[in-house]
Design a protein around this motif. Structure first.
Motif, PDB file in Angstrom:
ATOM      1  N   ALA A 117      13.394  -7.430 -21.182  1.00  0.00           N
ATOM      2  CA  ALA A 117      14.849  -7.497 -21.041  1.00  0.00           C
ATOM      3  C   ALA A 117      15.529  -7.130 -22.358  1.00  0.00           C
ATOM      4  CB  ALA A 117      15.277  -8.887 -20.589  1.00  0.00           C
ATOM      5  N   TYR A 118      14.981  -7.598 -23.480  1.00  0.00           N
ATOM      6  CA  TYR A 118      15.554  -7.253 -24.782  1.00  0.00           C
ATOM      7  C   TYR A 118      15.403  -5.764 -25.077  1.00  0.00           C
ATOM      8  CZ  TYR A 118      16.148 -12.187 -25.905  1.00  0.00           C
ATOM      9  OH  TYR A 118      16.543 -13.502 -25.900  1.00  0.00           O
ATOM     10  N   LEU A 119      14.248  -5.212 -24.729  1.00  0.00           N
ATOM     11  CA  LEU A 119      14.012  -3.788 -24.944  1.00  0.00           C
ATOM     12  C   LEU A 119      15.004  -2.962 -24.137  1.00  0.00           C
ATOM     13  CD1 LEU A 119      12.301  -1.446 -26.089  1.00  0.00           C
ATOM     14  CD2 LEU A 119      10.846  -1.679 -24.073  1.00  0.00           C
ATOM     15  N   ARG A 120      15.137  -3.278 -22.861  1.00  0.00           N
ATOM     16  CA  ARG A 120      16.049  -2.533 -21.984  1.00  0.00           C
ATOM     17  C   ARG A 120      17.509  -2.741 -22.409  1.00  0.00           C
ATOM     18  NH1 ARG A 120      14.538   1.341 -19.710  1.00  0.00           N
ATOM     19  NH2 ARG A 120      15.415   1.040 -17.673  1.00  0.00           N
ATOM     20  N   LEU A 121      17.841  -3.932 -22.888  1.00  0.00           N
ATOM     21  CA  LEU A 121      19.185  -4.198 -23.384  1.00  0.00           C
ATOM     22  C   LEU A 121      19.469  -3.310 -24.591  1.00  0.00           C
ATOM     23  CD1 LEU A 121      21.812  -5.852 -23.361  1.00  0.00           C
ATOM     24  CD2 LEU A 121      20.641  -7.568 -24.749  1.00  0.00           C
ATOM     25  N   GLY A 122      18.497  -3.209 -25.479  1.00  0.00           N
ATOM     26  CA  GLY A 122      18.655  -2.340 -26.648  1.00  0.00           C
ATOM     27  C   GLY A 122      18.867  -0.897 -26.254  1.00  0.00           C
ATOM     28  N   GLU A 123      18.089  -0.437 -25.278  1.00  0.00           N
ATOM     29  CA  GLU A 123      18.217   0.956 -24.824  1.00  0.00           C
ATOM     30  C   GLU A 123      19.593   1.202 -24.201  1.00  0.00           C
ATOM     31  OE1 GLU A 123      14.876   1.180 -22.189  1.00  0.00           O
ATOM     32  OE2 GLU A 123      13.494   1.720 -23.795  1.00  0.00           O
ATOM     33  N   ALA A 156      24.662  -4.055 -31.475  1.00  0.00           N
ATOM     34  CA  ALA A 156      24.078  -4.792 -30.341  1.00  0.00           C
ATOM     35  C   ALA A 156      22.679  -4.264 -30.026  1.00  0.00           C
ATOM     36  CB  ALA A 156      24.981  -4.685 -29.125  1.00  0.00           C
ATOM     37  N   ALA A 157      22.503  -2.950 -30.122  1.00  0.00           N
ATOM     38  CA  ALA A 157      21.186  -2.356 -29.863  1.00  0.00           C
ATOM     39  C   ALA A 157      20.183  -2.848 -30.898  1.00  0.00           C
ATOM     40  CB  ALA A 157      21.287  -0.834 -29.892  1.00  0.00           C
ATOM     41  N   ALA A 158      20.580  -2.859 -32.161  1.00  0.00           N
ATOM     42  CA  ALA A 158      19.693  -3.320 -33.236  1.00  0.00           C
ATOM     43  C   ALA A 158      19.320  -4.789 -33.031  1.00  0.00           C
ATOM     44  CB  ALA A 158      20.356  -3.118 -34.596  1.00  0.00           C
ATOM     45  N   ASP A 159      20.297  -5.613 -32.652  1.00  0.00           N
ATOM     46  CA  ASP A 159      20.026  -7.036 -32.401  1.00  0.00           C
ATOM     47  C   ASP A 159      19.014  -7.200 -31.269  1.00  0.00           C
ATOM     48  OD1 ASP A 159      21.849  -7.666 -34.375  1.00  0.00           O
ATOM     49  OD2 ASP A 159      23.451  -8.235 -32.983  1.00  0.00           O
ATOM     50  N   ALA A 213      15.541  -6.135 -32.360  1.00  0.00           N
ATOM     51  CA  ALA A 213      14.960  -7.146 -33.253  1.00  0.00           C
ATOM     52  C   ALA A 213      14.404  -8.313 -32.434  1.00  0.00           C
ATOM     53  CB  ALA A 213      16.012  -7.632 -34.244  1.00  0.00           C
ATOM     54  N   LYS A 214      15.147  -8.728 -31.427  1.00  0.00           N
ATOM     55  CA  LYS A 214      14.681  -9.831 -30.579  1.00  0.00           C
ATOM     56  C   LYS A 214      13.459  -9.406 -29.760  1.00  0.00           C
ATOM     57  CE  LYS A 214      18.786 -12.595 -30.377  1.00  0.00           C
ATOM     58  NZ  LYS A 214      20.030 -12.862 -29.724  1.00  0.00           N
ATOM     59  N   TYR A 215      13.435  -8.144 -29.366  1.00  0.00           N
ATOM     60  CA  TYR A 215      12.261  -7.633 -28.635  1.00  0.00           C
ATOM     61  C   TYR A 215      11.021  -7.727 -29.520  1.00  0.00           C
ATOM     62  CZ  TYR A 215       8.914  -4.348 -26.658  1.00  0.00           C
ATOM     63  OH  TYR A 215       7.759  -3.776 -26.166  1.00  0.00           O
ATOM     64  N   LEU A 216      11.148  -7.277 -30.761  1.00  0.00           N
ATOM     65  CA  LEU A 216      10.009  -7.305 -31.683  1.00  0.00           C
ATOM     66  C   LEU A 216       9.582  -8.736 -31.992  1.00  0.00           C
ATOM     67  CD1 LEU A 216      11.097  -4.407 -34.047  1.00  0.00           C
ATOM     68  CD2 LEU A 216       9.200  -4.387 -32.417  1.00  0.00           C
ATOM     69  N   GLU A 217      10.557  -9.654 -31.981  1.00  0.00           N
ATOM     70  CA  GLU A 217      10.268 -11.074 -32.194  1.00  0.00           C
ATOM     71  C   GLU A 217       9.484 -11.637 -30.999  1.00  0.00           C
ATOM     72  OE1 GLU A 217      13.295 -14.610 -32.437  1.00  0.00           O
ATOM     73  OE2 GLU A 217      13.765 -13.124 -33.995  1.00  0.00           O
ATOM     74  N   ALA A 218       9.897 -11.227 -29.792  1.00  0.00           N
ATOM     75  CA  ALA A 218       9.272 -11.742 -28.564  1.00  0.00           C
ATOM     76  C   ALA A 218       7.919 -11.090 -28.284  1.00  0.00           C
ATOM     77  CB  ALA A 218      10.210 -11.521 -27.383  1.00  0.00           C
ATOM     78  N   ALA A 219       7.760  -9.820 -28.683  1.00  0.00           N
ATOM     79  CA  ALA A 219       6.503  -9.103 -28.405  1.00  0.00           C
ATOM     80  C   ALA A 219       6.060  -8.308 -29.637  1.00  0.00           C
ATOM     81  CB  ALA A 219       6.706  -8.173 -27.219  1.00  0.00           C
ATOM     82  N   PRO A 220       5.649  -9.014 -30.697  1.00  0.00           N
ATOM     83  CA  PRO A 220       5.276  -8.299 -31.925  1.00  0.00           C
ATOM     84  C   PRO A 220       4.051  -7.393 -31.774  1.00  0.00           C
ATOM     85  CG  PRO A 220       4.742 -10.631 -32.102  1.00  0.00           C
ATOM     86  CD  PRO A 220       5.498 -10.446 -30.818  1.00  0.00           C
ATOM     87  N   VAL A 227       9.627   1.111 -31.570  1.00  0.00           N
ATOM     88  CA  VAL A 227      10.851   0.303 -31.553  1.00  0.00           C
ATOM     89  C   VAL A 227      11.285  -0.025 -32.977  1.00  0.00           C
ATOM     90  CG1 VAL A 227      11.866  -1.880 -30.794  1.00  0.00           C
ATOM     91  CG2 VAL A 227      10.382  -0.607 -29.252  1.00  0.00           C
ATOM     92  N   LYS A 228      10.323  -0.255 -33.875  1.00  0.00           N
ATOM     93  CA  LYS A 228      10.652  -0.511 -35.286  1.00  0.00           C
ATOM     94  C   LYS A 228      11.351   0.700 -35.891  1.00  0.00           C
ATOM     95  CE  LYS A 228       7.138  -3.912 -36.373  1.00  0.00           C
ATOM     96  NZ  LYS A 228       5.788  -4.143 -36.857  1.00  0.00           N
ATOM     97  N   LYS A 229      10.870   1.894 -35.541  1.00  0.00           N
ATOM     98  CA  LYS A 229      11.503   3.121 -36.045  1.00  0.00           C
ATOM     99  C   LYS A 229      12.940   3.225 -35.551  1.00  0.00           C
ATOM    100  CE  LYS A 229       7.314   5.908 -36.383  1.00  0.00           C
ATOM    101  NZ  LYS A 229       6.515   6.953 -35.725  1.00  0.00           N
ATOM    102  N   ARG A 230      13.138   2.933 -34.265  1.00  0.00           N
ATOM    103  CA  ARG A 230      14.497   2.955 -33.702  1.00  0.00           C
ATOM    104  C   ARG A 230      15.392   1.960 -34.415  1.00  0.00           C
ATOM    105  NH1 ARG A 230      14.015   2.459 -27.201  1.00  0.00           N
ATOM    106  NH2 ARG A 230      13.292   4.532 -26.694  1.00  0.00           N
ATOM    107  N   LEU A 231      14.856   0.768 -34.654  1.00  0.00           N
ATOM    108  CA  LEU A 231      15.602  -0.291 -35.317  1.00  0.00           C
ATOM    109  C   LEU A 231      15.992   0.135 -36.741  1.00  0.00           C
ATOM    110  CD1 LEU A 231      16.714  -3.174 -35.261  1.00  0.00           C
ATOM    111  CD2 LEU A 231      14.455  -3.984 -35.912  1.00  0.00           C
ATOM    112  N   ASP A 232      15.046   0.702 -37.469  1.00  0.00           N
ATOM    113  CA  ASP A 232      15.337   1.184 -38.831  1.00  0.00           C
ATOM    114  C   ASP A 232      16.413   2.243 -38.815  1.00  0.00           C
ATOM    115  OD1 ASP A 232      13.436  -0.536 -39.857  1.00  0.00           O
ATOM    116  OD2 ASP A 232      11.863   0.994 -39.997  1.00  0.00           O
ATOM    117  N   LYS A 233      16.344   3.143 -37.842  1.00  0.00           N
ATOM    118  CA  LYS A 233      17.318   4.220 -37.724  1.00  0.00           C
ATOM    119  C   LYS A 233      18.715   3.654 -37.440  1.00  0.00           C
ATOM    120  CE  LYS A 233      18.022   8.418 -35.018  1.00  0.00           C
ATOM    121  NZ  LYS A 233      17.554   9.169 -33.845  1.00  0.00           N
TER     122      LYS A 233
END
Length: 102
Positions: free
Chosen positions: A56-62, A72-75, A78-85, A93-99
């Motif tokens: 859900a966090y991944l799809r929310l980010g997308e 909001a996408a970055a948040d 980040a929560k996706y990576l926290e939930a599924a490291p 996803v880390k690359k997207r977040l950094d971007k």
């Protein structure tokens, strides 16, 4: 009176994985239809019903990214990576977040 008006009572969430899965399914439907705003709302609801639902966090980010809401996408990412490291797509996803954070 406001105390009797059901629509004014804030919605209370408790852990409900079935409701979360339903919201996720409906969100995916809206996402495929390119209705990113409706999809975002559904994905947001899914995270409220099940805070550990990584997808859900991944799809929310997308969907937030499609709406050009970088913060909001970055948040959400980040929560996706926290939930599924250890997820397979975590490096991507880390690359997207950094971007998004630049």
């Amino acid at each position: 009176p406001p105390e009797e008006d059901e629509s004014l009572v804030p919605k209370e969430y408790s852990f409900n994985p079935l409701q979360a899965a339903k919201e996720l399914r409906v969100g995916n439907y809206y996402f495929k239809k390119h209705n990113y705003r409706a999809a975002s709302q559904r994905f947001q609801e899914a995270t409220k019903w099940d805070g550990a639902l990584a997808e859900a966090y991944l799809r929310l980010g997308e969907s937030k990214e499609k709406q050009r809401d970088k913060k909001a996408a970055a948040d959400a990412y980040a929560k996706y990576l926290e939930a599924a490291p250890g997820a397979k797509d975590a490096p991507e996803v880390k690359k997207r977040l950094d971007k998004l954070q630049k």
